[in-house]
Design a protein around this motif. Structure first.
Motif: not given
Length: 61
Positions: A19-23, A26-28, A32-37
């Motif tokens: 549900h968090m993914r944008e259209p 990829t999960f990767s 990566e975005e979550m790690i940077e955050h």
């Protein structure tokens, strides 16, 4: 080097990530975005802790 790894997650975690993914994302890319955050959040906490506990002095330039 690109390597494919399998990460085992519970079904509810998989659903939450989906549900968090944008259209088209990829999960990767999401991870990566979550790690940077998280890195930025931790840096902010470290800066706040240092400001509250350390005596800082101004350095003239």
């Amino acid at each position: 080097m690109n390597a494919t790894k399998c990460i085992i997650v519970r079904e509810e975690v998989w659903a939450a990530l989906s549900h968090m993914r944008e259209p088209g994302m990829t999960f990767s890319e999401l991870i990566e975005e979550m790690i940077e955050h998280e890195k930025k959040r931790r840096l902010g906490e470290d800066i706040k802790r240092i400001q509250e506990t350390e005596k800082l002095v101004e350095i003239p330039l």
